[in-house]
Design an enzyme around this catalytic site. Structure first.
Site, mmCIF file in Angstrom:
data_model
loop_
_atom_site.group_PDB
_atom_site.id
_atom_site.type_symbol
_atom_site.label_atom_id
_atom_site.label_comp_id
_atom_site.label_asym_id
_atom_site.label_seq_id
_atom_site.Cartn_x
_atom_site.Cartn_y
_atom_site.Cartn_z
ATOM 1 N N ASP A 73 43.795 42.821 40.151
ATOM 2 C CA ASP A 73 45.244 42.971 40.082
ATOM 3 C C ASP A 73 45.815 42.675 41.459
ATOM 4 O O ASP A 73 45.106 42.772 42.472
ATOM 5 C CB ASP A 73 45.630 44.381 39.644
ATOM 6 C CG ASP A 73 47.094 44.483 39.254
ATOM 7 O OD1 ASP A 73 47.481 43.833 38.261
ATOM 8 O OD2 ASP A 73 47.853 45.186 39.934
ATOM 9 N N GLN A 74 47.089 42.311 41.504
ATOM 10 C CA GLN A 74 47.712 41.945 42.780
ATOM 11 C C GLN A 74 49.204 42.276 42.747
ATOM 12 O O GLN A 74 49.878 42.082 41.723
ATOM 13 C CB GLN A 74 47.523 40.451 43.031
ATOM 14 C CG GLN A 74 48.011 39.955 44.378
ATOM 15 C CD GLN A 74 47.822 38.449 44.508
ATOM 16 O OE1 GLN A 74 48.418 37.683 43.763
ATOM 17 N NE2 GLN A 74 46.984 38.037 45.434
#
Length: 202
Positions: A73-74
């Site tokens: 995730d970012q």
């Protein structure tokens, strides 16, 4: 003995699939059955991205009970505000103008789960970036040309987005593209995967 079990990427992201292909090892991808929540006020971005990555990977354990499952995730962070994927042109332009002329952070997490043993590896990587001052016209022109509506921060550093930056600082350039391959490689080695074996035809 090297681990020859299946590697599963818990993501439908084309960017992450392209990144993982660089390692030249077989893998399959599957959309995670996980509903992401919005970040809470004053939540630590590293903790948030690790939680989201873990949730994505864990959602596929029943489907792949013998696999190594990779989640990622970012988010972009401006001051204390966590910025997620804009999804619309208007929100993307607003995000870019919020970041214009300022330094911000890009925080990405990687989680690997050994579904067989339950062992987990996780890390978050932070990069620091500065977008040059932009006018609304420049921001809109960029967004309309590259359409980074599914990218945290509303840009793609590996594409036309490089034209809007003054600087980028970080330990892993692939983290800017959506997933830290240095972290992925470390976790896979610790899980017993021989990344530089003679072949990976299985």
């Amino acid at each position: 003995m090297p681990d020859t079990r299946q590697l599963v990427l818990a993501s439908s992201s084309l960017y992450r699939r392209r990144l993982l292909k660089r390692l030249e090892i077989p893998f399959r991808w599957a959309a995670p059955k996980f509903e992401e929540r919005a970040p809470r006020a004053h939540e630590k971005p590293s903790a948030y991205t690790i939680e989201m990555s873990l949730g994505k990977a864990q959602s596929l354990i029943r489907r792949y009970p013998d696999a190594l499952i990779l989640g990622s995730d970012q988010v972009a962070v401006c001051a204390d505000e966590i910025l997620r994927k804009p999804r619309t042109v208007k929100r993307a332009v607003d995000q870019l103008l919020k970041l214009s002329g300022r330094e911000h952070r890009l925080v990405g997490a990687v989680v690997l789960i050994d579904a067989r043993s339950g062992r987990k590896w996780s890390s978050a990587v932070t990069s620091r970036l500065r977008i040059r001052p932009l006018t609304r016209r420049q921001a809109r022109n960029y967004i309309e040309r590259e359409r980074p509506l599914d990218c945290a921060g509303s840009y793609k550093t590996e594409g036309l987005g490089i034209t809007i930056f003054d600087s980028m600082r970080g330990d892993d350039p692939t983290a800017l593209e959506g997933m830290s391959l240095i972290s992925v490689c470390r976790f896979l080695r610790e899980a017993g995967v021989d990344l530089l074996g003679k072949n990976h035809d299985g």
